[in-house]
Design an enzyme around this catalytic site. Structure first.
Site, PDB file in Angstrom:
ATOM      1  N   LYS A   1      38.096 -37.501  49.162  1.00 32.32           N
ATOM      2  CA  LYS A   1      37.717 -38.809  48.600  1.00 32.32           C
ATOM      3  C   LYS A   1      38.949 -39.600  48.208  1.00 32.32           C
ATOM      4  CE  LYS A   1      36.875 -39.183  44.093  1.00 32.32           C
ATOM      5  NZ  LYS A   1      37.185 -40.131  43.046  1.00 32.32           N
ATOM      6  N   ASN A   2      39.856 -38.950  47.456  1.00 35.83           N
ATOM      7  CA  ASN A   2      40.973 -39.712  46.892  1.00 35.83           C
ATOM      8  C   ASN A   2      42.024 -40.106  47.924  1.00 35.83           C
ATOM      9  OD1 ASN A   2      39.778 -39.799  44.447  1.00 35.83           O
ATOM     10  ND2 ASN A   2      40.987 -38.155  43.513  1.00 35.83           N
TER      11      ASN A   2
ATOM     12  N   CYS B   1      38.220 -46.253  31.409  1.00 36.33           N
ATOM     13  CA  CYS B   1      37.120 -45.465  31.961  1.00 36.33           C
ATOM     14  C   CYS B   1      36.868 -44.263  31.080  1.00 36.33           C
ATOM     15  CB  CYS B   1      37.384 -45.103  33.415  1.00 36.33           C
ATOM     16  SG  CYS B   1      38.177 -43.557  33.699  1.00 36.33           S
TER      17      CYS B   1
ATOM     18  N   ARG C   1      43.675 -45.617  30.935  1.00 38.28           N
ATOM     19  CA  ARG C   1      44.085 -45.811  32.322  1.00 38.28           C
ATOM     20  C   ARG C   1      44.616 -47.211  32.640  1.00 38.28           C
ATOM     21  NH1 ARG C   1      40.148 -42.733  36.256  1.00 38.28           N
ATOM     22  NH2 ARG C   1      42.049 -42.611  37.459  1.00 38.28           N
TER      23      ARG C   1
ATOM     24  N   ASP D   1      41.926 -32.731  37.921  1.00 33.82           N
ATOM     25  CA  ASP D   1      40.590 -32.865  38.507  1.00 33.82           C
ATOM     26  C   ASP D   1      39.880 -31.519  38.677  1.00 33.82           C
ATOM     27  OD1 ASP D   1      40.964 -35.570  38.599  1.00 33.82           O
ATOM     28  OD2 ASP D   1      41.324 -35.677  40.752  1.00 33.82           O
TER      29      ASP D   1
ATOM     30  N   ARG E   1      29.390 -39.648  43.792  1.00 34.18           N
ATOM     31  CA  ARG E   1      30.612 -40.420  44.055  1.00 34.18           C
ATOM     32  C   ARG E   1      31.640 -39.584  44.810  1.00 34.18           C
ATOM     33  NH1 ARG E   1      32.516 -44.026  39.168  1.00 34.18           N
ATOM     34  NH2 ARG E   1      33.942 -44.495  40.831  1.00 34.18           N
TER      35      ARG E   1
END
Ligand code: EPZ
Length: 436
Positions: free
Chosen positions: A22-23, A120, A125, A310, A402
Site C-alpha cells: 500500500k505505502n 490523525c 503528523r 507499523d 484501507r
C-alpha cells in the site's frame, strides 16, 4: 458498517500470498503525474486507499484503467495533461498521503493548491519537512485557509537538503519533485525504507536519474522530462509482518509467499527471540510455532531497518500471551498505543506511560467487541482475536479495508475462523478520523 468476527483457537496452516505494498503503491500512483505518458503498475493492491488516491488523481485529469493481468492486478495511470492542480480538503483528509501529489503537480505545471492534511489518530503528523524541502527546491509556498499555494513558474532547481530527522513521506516527496528539477539534488538523512527504493526504481524506469535510494544519501540529477514505464509494486512488508505475527500467536505453520524476508528482518529476529521458528524459503518466508508458549521480548520502533512502527500494535497483541513482561517503546509517533486499552478489554495486562508500554503476559485472552482508530491497531485486534477464547468482533472495519486486501479470505484459507458481517451495527463514534 461492516464488522469482522473471529472465533479464536484455530491454528493456521497453509499459504498466504502477499500483495503489493500500500505505502509504495500510493507514492507510485502520485509519480504517474510526472509524465504525459502511461505508467503501468503491476502487483497493485486493490485497497480503499488506492481507490481514494485514484479519485483524487482523476480530478487532475488522470485516466485510470484497472485490469487483472497475467501476473495479477495491475493499474495503468495516464495524465496527458494536468487539467486542474487543486487537491481539495475532503479528499486529502481521507488519506493524508495524498498530500504527496503537491511535489509532482508543481514539478509538472509550476503551480498547485493542495489542502494541508491535518493531524490523525496516531499523532500530529506535521508536513513542515515536506514544505521546507519544496521551498529549498525553489517553490514559493504560501499557507492560507488550510491550503498550500505553491508556485514555481520557472521550474524547480536542484538543492542540497538535509533532514533533521528521518521522514519517509518527506524523502519521497522530495524525490517526486527533484526528478524534474534543474541540476542536482542531494538528500541527506534520507529515509531508507524499501518503499523509497521502490519509488526510485520506478522513477528511474521512467527516465529519472536517482542514485543511492535506500541509503541515507540520495542523489538526483534532474531531467527535462520523464516517459512512461512498467513497474511492479514491491511486496507489502507490513502485510507480511502482520501475517507472520498472526501465525505466531495462533500456532501452526504458514508460508508467506512473495514476502521478502530482508524487508522484515527486525520483526523476524524478534519472533525467533520469542521462540517461533522462522525460515526463508525460495518464494518467501515460513513461520512455525508448535505448542510452546512464546517468551516476552522487548522492542523499540525505529526507522528502517529497525522495527517498523507499523508492526508495533501487532507485536503487542502477540506479547499479551507471552511468558513474562515485555517493554515496547514507540519512538516514531506520539500517540500510537490506542490498541492497548482495547487489548486490555480482552484481558491483556498492559500499562502505558508516555512512549512506553509494559505488557505482562497473561494465560489467556477473552473475546470481546473491540474497535480501533487506525489500520494497524485494528489488525492487532484481529490478531488477538485469533488466540482469544470465544468470538471477538472488530468494529470499524473500514480501517482494515484501507490497507489489507482480502484479509478474512487470506486468513480463512489457512483455517482461521474469520468472517465479515456486513451491514449496520450499533457502534459508538463516526467514520470521520483521518489517518495514513
Ligand atoms: C509513512 O508515514 C507511512 N505512511 C506510515 O504508515 C509509517 O508509519 C511511517 O511512514 C513511518 O514508517 C505512508 O507511507 C503512506 P514519517 P509518514 O514522515 O511518511 C514526523 C500506515 O499504517 N514528521 O516518516 O507520514 C512525523 O510526525 C502508516 O500505513 C514531522 O515532524 O511518516 C513522525 O513523528 C501509518 N514533519 C515522524 O516524523 C514532517 O514534515 C516520521 O514520520 C514529516 C514527518
Amino acid at each position: 458498517m461492516d464488522r469482522i468476527a473471529i472465533q479464536g483457537g484455530a491454528r493456521l496452516h497453509g499459504e498466504i500470498p502477499i500483495s503489493g505494498a500500500k505505502n509504495s503503491a500510493i507514492k507510485l500512483m502520485a509519480a504517474s503525474l510526472l509524465t504525459d505518458a502511461p505508467l503501468r503498475l503491476t502487483n497493485m493492491p486493490r485497497l480503499a486507499d488506492t481507490r481514494s488516491l485514484g479519485a483524487l488523481l482523476k480530478r487532475f485529469g488522470t485516466e485510470i484503467v484497472e485490469r487483472d493481468g497475467e501476473a495479477g492486478p495491475e493499474t495503468t495511470l495516464h495524465t496527458p495533461e494536468i487539467t486542474s492542480a487543486i487537491a481539495p480538503y475532503d479528499l486529502v483528509r481521507k488519506m493524508r498521503a495524498s498530500f504527496n501529489v503537491l511535489g509532482p503537480l508543481i514539478a509538472r505545471t509550476g503551480h498547485a493548491k493542495v489542502s494541508l492534511p491535518g493531524g490523525c489518530a496516531i499523532g500530529a503528523r506535521p508536513v513542515d519537512l515536506h514544505l521546507k524541502a519544496l521551498e529549498a527546491l525553489g517553490a514559493k509556498i504560501d499557507l492560507h485557509e488550510g491550503y498550500v499555494y505553491a508556485q514555481a513558474p520557472r521550474g524547480l532547481k536542484g538543492a542540497e537538503i538535509r533532514f533533521p530527522f528521518v521522514s519517509v513521506g518527506a524523502t519521497e516527496h522530495t524525490l517526486l519533485a527533484a526528478v524534474l528539477a534543474e541540476g542536482e539534488t542531494v538528500i541527506h538523512n534520507a529515509a531508507c525504507e524499501p518503499e523509497i527504493a521502490d519509488l526510485a526504481e520506478c522513477l528511474n524506469a521512467m527516465g529519472a536519474r536517482v542514485e543511492g535510494a535506500g541509503t541515507p544519501t540520495v542523489r538526483v540529477t534532474g531531467v527535462a522530462r520523464l516517459h512512461g514505464a512498467t513497474h511492479a509494486v514491491t511486496p507489502d512488508r507490513i502485510e507480511a509482518g502482520t501475517y507472520a505475527v498472526a501465525a505466531a500467536i495462533a500456532g501452526g505453520e504458514v508460508r508467506l509467499t512473495g514476502a521478502r524476508a530482508e524487508h522484515i528482518r527486525a520483526l523476524l529476529d524478534k519472533l525467533v527471540e520469542a521462540g517461533a521458528e522462522v525460515s526463508d524459503t525460495n518464494d518467501g518466508v515460513r513461520i512455525k510455532r508448535n505448542g510452546a508458549r512464546l517468551n516476552a521480548v522487548d522492542l523499540s520502533t525505529d526507522p528502517y531497518p529497525g522495527f517498523a512502527t507499523d508492526l508495533q500494535a501487532q507485536f503487542m497483541a502477540l506479547m499479551t500471551l507471552a511468558k513474562g513482561e515485555s517493554t515496547i517503546r514507540e519512538t516514531i509517533f506520539e500517540n500510537r498505543f490506542m490498541h492497548a486499552p482495547e487489548l486490555m478489554r480482552m484481558g491483556a495486562d498492559i500499562s502505558v506511560s508516555g512512549g512506553e508500554a509494559r505488557v505482562r503476559g497473561v494465560d489467556a485472552l477473552e473475546a470481546a467487541p473491540v474497535m480501533a482508530t487506525d489500520l494497524r491497531a485494528s489488525v492487532s485486534l484481529v490478531i488477538a482475536g485469533l488466540a482469544a477464547r470465544g468470538e471477538t468482533v472488530v468494529h470499524r472495519v473500514y480501517h482494515l479495508d484501507r490497507g489489507f486486501e482480502r484479509l478474512e479470505a487470506k486468513l480463512s484459507a489457512c483455517g482461521a475462523q474469520v468472517r465479515r458481517i456486513t451491514g449496520d451495527a450499533p457502534e459508538p463514534g463516526s467514520e470521520t478520523e483521518t489517518e495514513d
